[in-house]
Enzyme design. Structure first.
Site, mmCIF file in Angstrom:
data_model
loop_
_atom_site.group_PDB
_atom_site.id
_atom_site.type_symbol
_atom_site.label_atom_id
_atom_site.label_comp_id
_atom_site.label_asym_id
_atom_site.label_seq_id
_atom_site.Cartn_x
_atom_site.Cartn_y
_atom_site.Cartn_z
ATOM 1 C CB THR A 26 -0.932 0.023 1.223
ATOM 2 O OG1 THR A 26 -0.150 0.081 2.413
ATOM 3 C CG2 THR A 26 -1.828 -1.213 1.260
ATOM 4 C CG ASP A 27 -1.165 4.897 -1.291
ATOM 5 O OD1 ASP A 27 -1.821 4.656 -0.247
ATOM 6 O OD2 ASP A 27 -1.684 5.382 -2.311
ATOM 7 C CG PHE A 28 0.706 8.440 2.092
ATOM 8 C CD1 PHE A 28 -0.201 9.302 2.684
ATOM 9 C CD2 PHE A 28 0.996 8.609 0.746
ATOM 10 C CE1 PHE A 28 -0.813 10.302 1.948
ATOM 11 C CE2 PHE A 28 0.397 9.599 0.006
ATOM 12 C CZ PHE A 28 -0.519 10.455 0.604
#
Length: 146
Positions: A26-28
């Site tokens: 995932t991203d942030f």
């Protein structure tokens, strides 16, 4: 005792590979980074071949080694996937023409479509030149073509 990771399973002609979304995917914001869908699709294609009896290592170990290169991939993103989601990578090998294999893939969360891809792969030699798939490979795959 040897423990083998799951390579998924076949439902008719469609290969299904369960995938869990981990933090690293995932991203942030906790949403799957778009490039990771390409990785999920690669795992689906590779495990489809493995279950069908076509192993990448065996293709490289032949007197006339062969590999695959993706020459086209079109992805449509429909929904986001998030950390901890249980996804299914669904793959069908649709047809072959010369050195090319035509593949359809989709990623679902339950019944919901997350994304889908149309993929064209080419069988190549170790110098990167197109070549016909090794004898017997298409015979193995043909009953599974959509």
């Amino acid at each position: 005792m040897s423990i083998e990771p799951s390579a998924g399973f076949l439902e008719g002609r469609e290969h299904v590979l369960p995938v869990r979304v981990y933090y690293e995917d995932t991203d942030f914001t906790g949403v799957v980074y778009h490039g990771n869908y390409v990785r999920y699709f690669e795992r689906g294609r590779s495990d489809f071949l493995r279950i069908a009896g076509v192993r990448h290592a065996d293709l490289l170990d032949r007197p006339d080694p062969a590999a695959f290169a993706i020459v086209r991939m079109e992805i449509d993103f429909k929904r986001v996937a998030r950390i901890d989601d249980a996804l299914a990578v669904r793959t069908t090998y649709d047809s072959a023409r010369g050195p090319r294999l035509f593949i359809s893939q989709r990623i679902t969360r339950g019944e919901e479509l997350v994304c889908q891809a149309v993929v064209e792969a080419a069988c190549i030699d170790l110098q990167g030149r197109p070549r016909k798939p090794p004898p017997g490979m298409l015979d193995t795959l043909r009953p599974l073509f959509a």
